[in-house]
Design an enzyme around this catalytic site. Structure first.
Site, PDB file in Angstrom:
ATOM      1  N   SER A 285      41.215  31.490  43.407  1.00  0.00           N
ATOM      2  CA  SER A 285      40.421  30.613  42.552  1.00  0.00           C
ATOM      3  C   SER A 285      40.017  29.354  43.302  1.00  0.00           C
ATOM      4  O   SER A 285      40.569  29.031  44.355  1.00  0.00           O
ATOM      5  CB  SER A 285      41.226  30.218  41.320  1.00  0.00           C
ATOM      6  OG  SER A 285      41.663  31.362  40.637  1.00  0.00           O
TER       7      SER A 285
HETATM    8  C1  LIG Z   1      42.021  35.742  40.202  1.00  0.00           C
HETATM    9  S1  LIG Z   1      43.091  36.878  40.990  1.00  0.00           S
HETATM   10  C2  LIG Z   1      44.592  35.945  41.153  1.00  0.00           C
HETATM   11  C3  LIG Z   1      44.564  34.765  42.065  1.00  0.00           C
HETATM   12  C4  LIG Z   1      45.923  34.394  42.582  1.00  0.00           C
HETATM   13  N1  LIG Z   1      46.775  33.792  41.581  1.00  0.00           N
HETATM   14  C5  LIG Z   1      45.881  33.589  43.853  1.00  0.00           C
HETATM   15  O1  LIG Z   1      46.568  32.559  43.961  1.00  0.00           O
HETATM   16  O2  LIG Z   1      45.195  34.018  44.782  1.00  0.00           O
HETATM   17  C6  LIG Z   1      43.537  38.005  39.682  1.00  0.00           C
HETATM   18  C7  LIG Z   1      44.550  39.025  40.103  1.00  0.00           C
HETATM   19  O3  LIG Z   1      45.084  39.635  38.939  1.00  0.00           O
HETATM   20  C8  LIG Z   1      45.391  40.964  39.264  1.00  0.00           C
HETATM   21  N2  LIG Z   1      45.588  41.720  38.029  1.00  0.00           N
HETATM   22  C9  LIG Z   1      44.631  42.272  37.223  1.00  0.00           C
HETATM   23  N3  LIG Z   1      45.226  42.892  36.181  1.00  0.00           N
HETATM   24  C10 LIG Z   1      46.558  42.733  36.334  1.00  0.00           C
HETATM   25  C11 LIG Z   1      47.682  43.153  35.590  1.00  0.00           C
HETATM   26  N4  LIG Z   1      47.544  43.871  34.470  1.00  0.00           N
HETATM   27  N5  LIG Z   1      48.905  42.808  36.033  1.00  0.00           N
HETATM   28  C12 LIG Z   1      49.066  42.080  37.172  1.00  0.00           C
HETATM   29  N6  LIG Z   1      48.040  41.675  37.924  1.00  0.00           N
HETATM   30  C13 LIG Z   1      46.793  41.982  37.505  1.00  0.00           C
HETATM   31  C14 LIG Z   1      44.214  41.404  40.117  1.00  0.00           C
HETATM   32  O4  LIG Z   1      44.513  42.556  40.876  1.00  0.00           O
HETATM   33  C15 LIG Z   1      43.968  40.155  40.944  1.00  0.00           C
HETATM   34  O5  LIG Z   1      44.631  40.232  42.173  1.00  0.00           O
END
Ligand SMILES: C[S@@+](CC[C@H](N)C(=O)[O-])C[C@H]1O[C@@H](n2cnc3c(N)ncnc32)[C@H](O)[C@@H]1O
Length: 364
Positions: A83
């Site tokens: 983000s």
């Molecule tokens: C915006 S990114 C996260 C950014 C992260 N917090 C960082 O510091 O880089 C969203 C993440 O959520 C994960 N995601 C999507 N659905 C999910 C789920 N049901 N459980 C866990 N992770 C999930 C995606 O694979 C993705 O890597």
């Protein structure tokens, strides 16, 4: 070098010692938020441009199409990202951490946010869940390079992390429209859930800061307008209906705001259930499309630089009329900003958005 965004009190060392660039892959796609476009940053091809993009206050996509996309161009759907740093900082501030509290992060992504949390709170107090095994493996490597080993679970964050519960905080970095019941169960009463929450209406979310009650419910205000990639099980597609449904044409003068990042793009969804909305730009104006998710009703309204708004409505729902009602409701309430709205989740899982206080729900 000063950071190009404000760092909240208590987080200065974590941000100074853990720059985002240490968690980014050699190829990523910075998101131009104003134009809503993506370019590629390739470390091998242009190391200086890569570093500039890594250090800029913009979100960067690190995975498209669940890893199926190859090549330098952007893919279809962004599925993992880091983000915008100023948003990461603002979310950490809104999380109100104090020494010794235990935090669960949903969506490890690059591991940067988990690293900041582990640096501040101690790695034993941080659990992070990532659904994509390859994304999780890359995050684990980046975290280990930074000397940090928070509890990294590969799994569905909708289940929380029952083995590590209870937590004082949950911070979700993926968007959703239903807060999983496991989250309210796994946060102790008085603790916080900070999560992007939206409706099917648009890709924008209100960042909900919910205090968990003693009965398993949760309630609190929206603190920011955000747009996160969605929790995998809660992704939604924009339907396209076949031609042929009889329609009516009319004209009008009112044009609800269509601009990127206009709060009404989120707020309208509180009043229009089971509808999704998209904006198409033309050389000479815009079309707002509305699609019902429960029948085949659709609407297209076109505004050009001259002339009235041209409206075409098909199906049993008059979706443009519903949108105009929502807009009249918002303007007659004095165009309250997003932060005057909030969300309550009752112990039975009912989600109710509200305006000003939980006692004044927003009804469709
Ligand atoms: C915006 S990114 C996260 C950014 C992260 N917090 C960082 O510091 O880089 C969203 C993440 O959520 C994960 N995601 C999507 N659905 C999910 C789920 N049901 N459980 C866990 N992770 C999930 C995606 O694979 C993705 O890597």
């Amino acid at each position: 070098m000063p950071l190009p965004f404000p760092v909240p009190p208590g987080w200065e060392r974590a941000f100074a010692e853990l720059p985002r660039s240490r968690f980014l892959p050699d190829v990523f796609w910075p998101h131009d938020l104003a134009a809503d476009t993506f370019t590629v940053a390739d470390r091998a091809a242009d190391p200086r441009a890569w570093r500039r993009a890594a250090e800029a206050d913009v979100p960067v996509v690190t995975q498209w199409d669940d890893g199926r996309h190859t090549g330098p161009g952007p893919g279809r759907d962004a599925t993992s990202s880091a983000s915008r740093p100023s948003l990461v900082a603002a979310m950490l501030e809104a999380l109100e951490v104090t020494p010794g509290i235990r935090v669960l992060e949903i969506g490890t992504g690059t591991g940067w946010n988990a690293a900041l949390l582990a640096h501040r709170l101690g790695e034993r107090n941080v659990t992070t869940v990532e659904i994509d095994p390859r994304v999780a493996a890359d995050a684990a490597k980046a975290l280990a390079r930074a000397g940090l080993h928070p509890d990294l679970v590969v799994g569905d964050g909708a289940e929380g992390a029952p083995d590590a519960a209870p937590f004082d905080r949950i911070i979700a970095t993926a968007g959703l429209s239903r807060v999983p019941p496991a989250w309210t169960r796994q946060v102790r009463p008085g603790g916080l859930i900070l999560t992007p929450w939206g409706t099917p209406y648009s890709r924008w979310e209100g960042l909900a800061r919910l205090t968990v009650g003693p009965d398993g419910g949760a309630s609190g205000p929206f603190v920011d307008l955000v747009a996160f990639m969605k929790l995998r099980a809660q992704r939604r597609a924009v339907p396209r209906y076949p031609e042929g449904l009889p329609f009516t044409d009319s004209t009008g003068g009112v044009w609800p705001p269509h601009e990127l990042w206009h709060p009404f793009r989120f707020l309208a969804g509180l009043r229009l259930p089971d509808v999704t909305h998209a904006v198409q730009a033309h050389d000479d104006g815009h079309t707002q499309w509305l699609y019902s998710l429960t029948d085949a009703s659709w609407t297209a309204a076109v505004r050009r630089s001259v002339g009235p708004v041209e409206i075409r409505q098909a199906g049993t729902r008059r979706l443009w009329d519903e949108l105009l009602d929502a807009y009249a409701w918002w303007t007659s309430a004095g165009e309250p900003p997003l932060t005057h709205f909030g969300l309550t989740i009752t112990p039975d899982g009912t989600h109710t958005p509200w305006l000003h206080t939980p006692a004044t729900p927003v009804r469709p």
